[in-house]
Design a protein around this motif. Structure first.
Motif, PDB file in Angstrom:
ATOM      1  N   GLU A  45       0.823  -1.205   0.000  1.00 33.01           N
ATOM      2  CA  GLU A  45       0.000   0.000   0.000  1.00 33.01           C
ATOM      3  C   GLU A  45       0.861   1.261   0.000  1.00 33.01           C
ATOM      4  N   ALA A  46       1.902   1.262   0.829  1.00 34.85           N
ATOM      5  CA  ALA A  46       2.758   2.453   0.933  1.00 34.85           C
ATOM      6  C   ALA A  46       3.548   2.684  -0.355  1.00 34.85           C
ATOM      7  N   LYS A  47       4.214   1.640  -0.839  1.00 38.64           N
ATOM      8  CA  LYS A  47       5.083   1.791  -2.014  1.00 38.64           C
ATOM      9  C   LYS A  47       4.290   1.927  -3.305  1.00 38.64           C
ATOM     10  N   TYR A  48       3.376   1.001  -3.537  1.00 38.06           N
ATOM     11  CA  TYR A  48       2.684   0.966  -4.828  1.00 38.06           C
ATOM     12  C   TYR A  48       1.353   1.715  -4.810  1.00 38.06           C
ATOM     13  N   GLY A  49       0.669   1.708  -3.685  1.00 40.96           N
ATOM     14  CA  GLY A  49      -0.608   2.418  -3.598  1.00 40.96           C
ATOM     15  C   GLY A  49      -0.438   3.917  -3.447  1.00 40.96           C
ATOM     16  N   LYS A  50       0.414   4.319  -2.503  1.00 39.84           N
ATOM     17  CA  LYS A  50       0.628   5.747  -2.239  1.00 39.84           C
ATOM     18  C   LYS A  50       1.822   6.314  -2.999  1.00 39.84           C
ATOM     19  N   GLY A  51       2.679   5.426  -3.510  1.00 37.75           N
ATOM     20  CA  GLY A  51       3.852   5.881  -4.266  1.00 37.75           C
ATOM     21  C   GLY A  51       4.928   6.510  -3.402  1.00 37.75           C
ATOM     22  N   LEU A  52       5.035   6.074  -2.153  1.00 34.34           N
ATOM     23  CA  LEU A  52       6.046   6.633  -1.261  1.00 34.34           C
ATOM     24  C   LEU A  52       7.448   6.182  -1.682  1.00 34.34           C
ATOM     25  N   SER A  53       8.425   6.992  -1.343  1.00 32.35           N
ATOM     26  CA  SER A  53       9.816   6.673  -1.659  1.00 32.35           C
ATOM     27  C   SER A  53      10.329   5.587  -0.714  1.00 32.35           C
ATOM     28  N   GLU A  54      11.492   5.067  -1.049  1.00 31.91           N
ATOM     29  CA  GLU A  54      12.133   4.051  -0.204  1.00 31.91           C
ATOM     30  C   GLU A  54      12.271   4.559   1.233  1.00 31.91           C
ATOM     31  N   ARG A  55      12.788   5.762   1.371  1.00 37.51           N
ATOM     32  CA  ARG A  55      13.013   6.346   2.701  1.00 37.51           C
ATOM     33  C   ARG A  55      11.691   6.486   3.471  1.00 37.51           C
TER      34      ARG A  55
END
Length: 140
Positions: free
Chosen positions: A93-103
């Motif tokens: 959800e964080a990486k692919y859903g919201k598009g958040l960066s690695e950090r």
């Protein structure tokens, strides 16, 4: 690595864009349905119908694309369901859903960079295997 770079990026593309593709499919279907209505067909007073081979090809291409996108959406949903209720679901959800960066993902989930990349690889590989089973990919 078990998966080539191009396939890895393709799988990630669908992980990132499955929700957007779902909306695009609904919109395309609506357009295809409306294109089939007599008042949209043209002719004199909406009575005459004529063959439009270009439109026919476009509709056929659209439906083939829709089928492929639906298979990818089903694949991504199966992967999300597999990880449901786990930290990896939060990662998806964080990486692919919201598009958040690695950090940002690492900070939000309290994980190391190493864990980030291990989970990312595992999720992409899992998605690839499900895509193989669903007939979307021919090989990894």
């Amino acid at each position: 690595m078990i998966i080539d770079k191009q396939t890895f990026k393709k799988i990630e593309y669908y992980l990132y864009n499955s929700d957007r593709l779902k909306q695009a499919i609904e919109q395309t279907r609506k357009q295809l349905i409306e294109a089939g209505k007599p008042e949209m067909a043209g002719g004199i007073n909406g009575i005459g119908y004529h063959s439009d081979p270009t439109a026919g090809k476009a509709i056929k291409l659209s439906t083939n694309r829709i089928i492929e996108y639906e298979k990818w959406i089903k694949t991504v949903e199966q992967v999300r369901k597999k990880y449901q209720g786990t930290d990896k679901a939060k990662f998806i959800e964080a990486k692919y859903g919201k598009g958040l960066s690695e950090r940002e993902v690492c900070k939000q989930l309290f994980i190391s960079r190493t864990t980030f990349y291990v989970w990312r690889k595992e999720i992409v590989l899992c998605t690839g295997f499900v895509a193989l089973q669903n007939g979307v990919l021919k090989s990894l």
